[in-house]
Design a protein around this motif. Structure first.
Motif, mmCIF file in Angstrom:
data_model
loop_
_atom_site.group_PDB
_atom_site.id
_atom_site.type_symbol
_atom_site.label_atom_id
_atom_site.label_comp_id
_atom_site.label_asym_id
_atom_site.label_seq_id
_atom_site.Cartn_x
_atom_site.Cartn_y
_atom_site.Cartn_z
ATOM 1 N N GLU A 141 3.582 2.941 102.867
ATOM 2 C CA GLU A 141 4.747 2.586 103.684
ATOM 3 C C GLU A 141 4.382 1.536 104.723
ATOM 4 O O GLU A 141 5.113 0.561 104.927
ATOM 5 C CB GLU A 141 5.302 3.837 104.368
ATOM 6 C CG GLU A 141 6.547 3.576 105.194
ATOM 7 C CD GLU A 141 7.029 4.808 105.948
ATOM 8 O OE1 GLU A 141 8.067 4.722 106.626
ATOM 9 O OE2 GLU A 141 6.343 5.853 105.866
ATOM 10 N N CYS A 142 3.239 1.724 105.384
ATOM 11 C CA CYS A 142 2.799 0.766 106.411
ATOM 12 C C CYS A 142 2.553 -0.623 105.816
ATOM 13 O O CYS A 142 3.026 -1.633 106.341
ATOM 14 C CB CYS A 142 1.522 1.274 107.080
ATOM 15 S SG CYS A 142 1.722 2.747 108.096
ATOM 16 N N VAL A 143 1.798 -0.653 104.730
ATOM 17 C CA VAL A 143 1.419 -1.925 104.124
ATOM 18 C C VAL A 143 2.632 -2.645 103.544
ATOM 19 O O VAL A 143 2.810 -3.850 103.710
ATOM 20 C CB VAL A 143 0.335 -1.704 103.047
ATOM 21 C CG1 VAL A 143 0.044 -3.007 102.299
ATOM 22 C CG2 VAL A 143 -0.941 -1.174 103.688
ATOM 23 N N ARG A 144 3.496 -1.890 102.866
ATOM 24 C CA ARG A 144 4.681 -2.510 102.268
ATOM 25 C C ARG A 144 5.644 -3.013 103.343
ATOM 26 O O ARG A 144 6.243 -4.076 103.217
ATOM 27 C CB ARG A 144 5.393 -1.522 101.345
ATOM 28 C CG ARG A 144 6.476 -2.160 100.485
ATOM 29 C CD ARG A 144 7.163 -1.123 99.619
ATOM 30 N NE ARG A 144 6.310 -0.633 98.562
ATOM 31 C CZ ARG A 144 6.131 -1.264 97.406
ATOM 32 N NH1 ARG A 144 6.728 -2.431 97.187
ATOM 33 N NH2 ARG A 144 5.337 -0.743 96.480
ATOM 34 N N ASN A 145 5.797 -2.247 104.414
ATOM 35 C CA ASN A 145 6.685 -2.652 105.500
ATOM 36 C C ASN A 145 6.196 -3.926 106.170
ATOM 37 O O ASN A 145 6.986 -4.793 106.562
ATOM 38 C CB ASN A 145 6.793 -1.516 106.532
ATOM 39 C CG ASN A 145 7.720 -1.847 107.684
ATOM 40 O OD1 ASN A 145 7.342 -2.534 108.629
ATOM 41 N ND2 ASN A 145 8.942 -1.343 107.590
ATOM 42 N N THR A 146 4.860 -4.069 106.294
ATOM 43 C CA THR A 146 4.281 -5.221 106.989
ATOM 44 C C THR A 146 4.176 -6.449 106.101
ATOM 45 O O THR A 146 4.420 -7.580 106.553
ATOM 46 C CB THR A 146 2.872 -4.858 107.520
ATOM 47 O OG1 THR A 146 2.972 -3.709 108.350
ATOM 48 C CG2 THR A 146 2.277 -6.008 108.327
ATOM 49 N N THR A 147 3.827 -6.250 104.835
ATOM 50 C CA THR A 147 3.529 -7.393 103.958
ATOM 51 C C THR A 147 4.540 -7.603 102.833
ATOM 52 O O THR A 147 4.577 -8.679 102.227
ATOM 53 C CB THR A 147 2.144 -7.227 103.303
ATOM 54 O OG1 THR A 147 2.189 -6.143 102.354
ATOM 55 C CG2 THR A 147 1.078 -6.946 104.348
ATOM 56 N N GLY A 148 5.301 -6.571 102.530
ATOM 57 C CA GLY A 148 6.235 -6.668 101.417
ATOM 58 C C GLY A 148 5.629 -6.250 100.091
ATOM 59 O O GLY A 148 6.322 -6.270 99.063
ATOM 60 N N PHE A 149 4.340 -5.874 100.104
ATOM 61 C CA PHE A 149 3.657 -5.493 98.867
ATOM 62 C C PHE A 149 2.930 -4.168 99.055
ATOM 63 O O PHE A 149 2.572 -3.793 100.171
ATOM 64 C CB PHE A 149 2.653 -6.575 98.439
ATOM 65 C CG PHE A 149 3.296 -7.896 98.119
ATOM 66 C CD1 PHE A 149 3.913 -8.102 96.897
ATOM 67 C CD2 PHE A 149 3.282 -8.928 99.050
ATOM 68 C CE1 PHE A 149 4.505 -9.319 96.598
ATOM 69 C CE2 PHE A 149 3.872 -10.139 98.759
ATOM 70 C CZ PHE A 149 4.489 -10.346 97.530
ATOM 71 N N SER A 150 2.686 -3.487 97.934
ATOM 72 C CA SER A 150 2.033 -2.180 97.966
ATOM 73 C C SER A 150 0.530 -2.310 98.179
ATOM 74 O O SER A 150 -0.053 -3.402 98.072
ATOM 75 C CB SER A 150 2.287 -1.443 96.648
ATOM 76 O OG SER A 150 1.612 -2.112 95.588
ATOM 77 N N VAL A 151 -0.112 -1.187 98.448
ATOM 78 C CA VAL A 151 -1.569 -1.137 98.578
ATOM 79 C C VAL A 151 -2.223 -1.572 97.270
ATOM 80 O O VAL A 151 -3.175 -2.360 97.263
ATOM 81 C CB VAL A 151 -2.023 0.278 98.978
ATOM 82 C CG1 VAL A 151 -3.542 0.398 98.913
ATOM 83 C CG2 VAL A 151 -1.536 0.615 100.379
ATOM 84 N N SER A 152 -1.721 -1.072 96.157
ATOM 85 C CA SER A 152 -2.280 -1.431 94.843
ATOM 86 C C SER A 152 -2.229 -2.932 94.608
ATOM 87 O O SER A 152 -3.174 -3.519 94.066
ATOM 88 C CB SER A 152 -1.519 -0.715 93.729
ATOM 89 O OG SER A 152 -1.738 0.672 93.786
ATOM 90 N N HIS A 153 -1.137 -3.555 95.012
ATOM 91 C CA HIS A 153 -0.997 -5.009 94.844
ATOM 92 C C HIS A 153 -2.112 -5.736 95.584
ATOM 93 O O HIS A 153 -2.746 -6.649 95.031
ATOM 94 C CB HIS A 153 0.363 -5.465 95.386
ATOM 95 C CG HIS A 153 0.525 -6.958 95.447
ATOM 96 N ND1 HIS A 153 1.007 -7.702 94.385
ATOM 97 C CD2 HIS A 153 0.259 -7.856 96.439
ATOM 98 C CE1 HIS A 153 1.024 -8.973 94.711
ATOM 99 N NE2 HIS A 153 0.586 -9.101 95.951
ATOM 100 N N HIS A 154 -2.373 -5.359 96.828
ATOM 101 C CA HIS A 154 -3.407 -6.030 97.619
ATOM 102 C C HIS A 154 -4.794 -5.804 97.020
ATOM 103 O O HIS A 154 -5.624 -6.731 97.007
ATOM 104 C CB HIS A 154 -3.371 -5.535 99.062
ATOM 105 C CG HIS A 154 -2.212 -6.062 99.847
ATOM 106 N ND1 HIS A 154 -2.175 -7.328 100.387
ATOM 107 C CD2 HIS A 154 -1.018 -5.496 100.158
ATOM 108 C CE1 HIS A 154 -1.040 -7.516 101.016
ATOM 109 N NE2 HIS A 154 -0.311 -6.422 100.899
#
Length: 283
Positions: free
Chosen positions: A214-227
């Motif tokens: 939730e934190c990562v997607r809210n900040t970057t628009g992408f999931s943890v897995s994506h990064h």
């Protein structure tokens, strides 16, 4: 010619405190031969484009740096100079040990940084600071020469970093989501070859996996897995392009014992197979 690993430039020992700063003008359209091949540096590189333009490639993205611009290149980033066009540039190379720890952490946060255009007044202050640092770099007779040079260059780093932070966020406070995302990105940079699952990053950060996502997607628009996947594929591209290591070697180096899985992952993210990527980008 391909090499077994990505070439890394090091500062010669005669640079003393491992800080180098200078201003040069390049008339016409040309490159510096020793830097025109893709490489990494074992220092942080700062370029201040005072006049003209510089064409540079950083991690497979080409940039044309115009006057009144700055750029920071992290030691991890693979880059090469393509050309100068009537350019006047102030460049500074400085290793981790000589950067104030607070600034070093901020540089990690803004990486990867793109060339940044500045207002004339702001650039003028940065240019004056660089000019002072250049003058101090020549005063080796000073009793406190190492400190003078280091402190003046860190002032320059603070000014440049401040401009990047200003573009990133207009105020000094970060939300809980942003703080968590920054912590995750820092952890990812150090562990992407060994830790592949979002649950493992969440555990190391003492968070639940859904909350980290939730934190990562809210900040970057992408999931943890994506990064995670993007960081792995970037390193794979670097090694495919800049070395002659076999794809199996690269897969193993990036933490994949299952060669077939690595090929499928690369193809899914990059849109082409590893060998196709390598063959399309041969120079």
């Amino acid at each position: 010619m391909k090499q077994k690993s990505i070439p890394t430039n090091t500062l010669p020992a005669n640079f003393g405190e491992l800080i180098f700063i200078s201003r040069k003008t390049f008339k016409g359209f040309k490159t510096i031969e020793e830097f025109e091949h893709s490489h990494r540096d074992d220092w942080h590189l700062f370029l201040l484009q005072e006049q003209g333009t510089t064409s540079i490639e950083i991690d497979f993205q080409k940039h044309k740096i115009k006057s009144l611009s700055v750029v920071h290149i992290h030691p991890n980033q693979v880059h090469r100079l393509i050309a100068f066009e009537n350019a006047t540039i102030c460049s500074m190379a400085i290793n981790n040990a000589n950067i104030t720890p607070e600034y070093l952490k901020l540089l990690e946060d803004i990486t990867p940084a793109k060339p940044l255009s500045l207002k004339k007044e702001t650039f003028s202050i940065i240019k004056e600071t660089a000019s002072l640092s250049i003058k101090l770099s020549k005063r080796k007779h000073e009793k406190l020469y190492p400190s003078l040079l280091k402190d003046s260059c860190n002032t320059l780093i603070a000014l440049v970093t401040s401009q990047y932070l200003d573009k990133e966020k207009s105020h000094d406070t970060f939300s809980r989501f942003e703080i968590v995302t920054k912590s995750f990105k820092a952890m990812l940079e150090s562990n992407f070859t060994t830790i592949k699952r979002p649950t493992d990053y969440a555990k190391k950060l003492n968070l639940s996996t859904p909350y980290l996502n939730e934190c990562v997607r809210n900040t970057t628009g992408f999931s943890v897995s994506h990064h995670i996947q993007q960081r792995i594929i970037l390193e794979a591209k670097r090694l495919l392009y800049h070395s002659d290591k076999a794809v199996k070697e690269i897969a193993f180096e990036l933490g994949y014992d299952d060669y077939s899985y690595f090929v499928r992952l690369f193809t899914k993210i990059a849109g082409v197979t590893p060998l196709t990527f390598r063959n399309k980008n041969l120079v």
